[in-house]
Every structure is written in structure tokens, then in C-alpha cells.
Design a protein around this motif. Sequence first.
Motif, PDB file in Angstrom:
ATOM      1  N   HIS A 169     -89.520  62.237 -41.052  1.00 50.26           N
ATOM      2  CA  HIS A 169     -89.761  60.973 -41.749  1.00 50.26           C
ATOM      3  C   HIS A 169     -90.871  60.201 -41.028  1.00 50.26           C
ATOM      4  CE1 HIS A 169     -89.006  56.919 -43.369  1.00 50.26           C
ATOM      5  NE2 HIS A 169     -88.407  57.543 -44.382  1.00 50.26           N
ATOM      6  N   ALA A 228     -79.101  66.031 -46.473  1.00 48.51           N
ATOM      7  CA  ALA A 228     -80.264  65.700 -47.292  1.00 48.51           C
ATOM      8  C   ALA A 228     -81.299  64.898 -46.499  1.00 48.51           C
ATOM      9  CB  ALA A 228     -79.823  64.923 -48.529  1.00 48.51           C
ATOM     10  N   ASP A 231     -83.247  67.062 -43.929  1.00 50.26           N
ATOM     11  CA  ASP A 231     -84.212  68.019 -44.492  1.00 50.26           C
ATOM     12  C   ASP A 231     -85.390  67.347 -45.185  1.00 50.26           C
ATOM     13  OD1 ASP A 231     -82.688  70.115 -43.612  1.00 50.26           O
ATOM     14  OD2 ASP A 231     -81.620  70.371 -45.507  1.00 50.26           O
ATOM     15  N   SER A 232     -85.398  66.017 -45.266  1.00 51.78           N
ATOM     16  CA  SER A 232     -86.399  65.322 -46.067  1.00 51.78           C
ATOM     17  C   SER A 232     -87.424  64.595 -45.201  1.00 51.78           C
ATOM     18  CB  SER A 232     -85.706  64.311 -46.993  1.00 51.78           C
ATOM     19  OG  SER A 232     -86.659  63.545 -47.688  1.00 51.78           O
ATOM     20  N   LEU A 235     -86.721  60.721 -47.468  1.00 57.92           N
ATOM     21  CA  LEU A 235     -85.455  60.014 -47.599  1.00 57.92           C
ATOM     22  C   LEU A 235     -85.027  59.390 -46.277  1.00 57.92           C
ATOM     23  CD1 LEU A 235     -83.147  62.345 -49.737  1.00 57.92           C
ATOM     24  CD2 LEU A 235     -84.351  60.283 -50.465  1.00 57.92           C
TER      25      LEU A 235
END
Length: 315
Positions: A169, A228, A231-232, A235
Motif C-alpha cells: 500500500h 484481502a 494482498d492489495s 485496500l
Amino acid sequence: MDLKAVRTFVTVVDTGQFQEASAVLGVTQQAVSKRIAALEKELGVRLFTRNARGAQPTIDGQAFLPHARELLLAEERALASVRPGRRALRVDVIGAKLAPAALLRDFHEAQPDTALDVVTLFDAGSAVAAVRAGTIDATFRAVTTRLPEGLLAARVLDEPVQLLTGPRHPLADARSVTPAQLAGHRIWMPGMVDGTEWAAYYTALADEFGLTIDSVGPNFGTESLLDAVADSDALATFVAERIRLVWPSGHDLRRIPLTDPTPVYPHSLIWSRANPHPGLAALRAHLADRRPARPAYRTWTPAWAVRGVFPARRP
């Protein structure tokens, strides 16, 4: 099943005689015989044989005895659950992994003789209604609206909100971020349900700082959400500072403090002014003694968050 008859059966077994059982129970020997006869008729078996030594349980009586004792124990527990001053203190917490549950565990460790019955209701509306009806003694909730007449609230903890991201991120390496810096980033909170107090809090937070909080999508629980986010590269989600989270080491998730101001979630204890349970008074005093001082840094809460009242601090 007639519990008087069950108690009579157990007393006859313990004393070994109908006459002795009648003296213990404070009834006539004829009443003891009638109760045993009625119980035998209901069960369809003989419970005693009589001889020169008194009354001895039959094989069926011996089989029934431990269950009879359990029935009487269950009766005593049921009575104790509603006797003033003896029943367990019933307290609602929003979740077992969240800060209010930790506050309640701390109280239990400090006052182990106070029996506790911990429940988890869905939202503040249900919890407040249960306090008002007397089905629970107190609840830890955020107070978003005016409480019904006779109910009181006191803020017990302002819990900082943090940003949780995966390692890819854009904000993953930040030591801290301001709420304003989150504008344009997607904050995913699939467990946010309209009409709940936590939805009201995060909606107010989003409105105040121009954030995008997305609750669209199925809620498969905390583990799925962490997967989630890990892995983003886009997000992120909000988590409470004191929530207990465990994830695989490969996720490399980052908990990033929010500052200038720090959004804090306003946990309050709600109870009825008329509730006489001594455990409730002990819980309120415990929380008053241990409530943290206001932090030196700047915080934010929604305009509807109320402080409430506490008993005076103990010297």
C-alpha cells in the motif's frame, strides 16, 4: 416433573427412612409417601424397597438418583440467577476481541467473587432496550442518541483508531498519517452495517475528513478481510488500537497510527439508574478508578459522543 417430589426422593435416600425424611422436610410421613408414590407413577418404576433397616433405593432408584441431584442443583441455579444480590451481573460487550471485553476481564480479575454473565447483542439499539427492560444490567456501547429516561451513560474509554494496510500500500511505510491524508484512498469495511453505532461513527469520520469508506461486498469475517488487505496495493481498513488481531507472518500487515487529530472511538457504559445490583456499583467504581486521563494529543470524536457521569474517584 414435580421438584418437591424429586427433593423428597433424594431426602429419603439420604436419610434412609420415610420418617426421618418427613422431619427434615417439615411435612408429615403421609405426605412423603404420597410424593414418592406420585413420582413412581410418573416414572413408571419403583424407587424404593422397604425393610427393617428403612427404605433402600431400587436399581431404578439408584439410576435416577444422580439425575435427581442434578435437577435440584439446576433449580438452585435458576433461583440464584434472579435473587436480588445473588444472580450474576449481566453485561453486554460488542465483541470478545474488543476493548470493552478487556475492561470487563480486568474487572473480573480484580473482583473474582462477583459472578458475571457476559452476552453479545447485535447493536446499541438492542443493548439499550435490554438495559431498559432489565434483561441485562449494563452494556458497553457508543452512545449516538439521547438515552431513554432513567438510563445513564459514562465514557469509559476513548480508543484510538488505526489504519491497517498491506506491505504494498502507498502508505505502508508511513510512521503515522493524518485523517486528511486518507482522502482518495479506499478504506474497505465490509462489516459496517447501516443503523449500528459503529456505522454511525465511521460515517461521521468519513464526512468530517472527506474519506471514502466502502462497505460493499460480502463480510466473510476478520480473517478474510486481513487476507484481502494483505494482498492489495489499494485496500486499507480501520481497526481499533486495542483489538486483538493475529495474521500469518507472510501478510506483513502494518498498523499505522492516525494523528493530528487522532480519531478515538467513544466506548461508554450504559446502565439503569434504578438497578440495585451490587455488582453494577462495583463495576462502575472499578471503571472510575481506572479510567485513563485525557491524552495530551489532539483527538476527534463525533459531535454526538457524550461524556456521561461517573461516581467520584476513590481516595
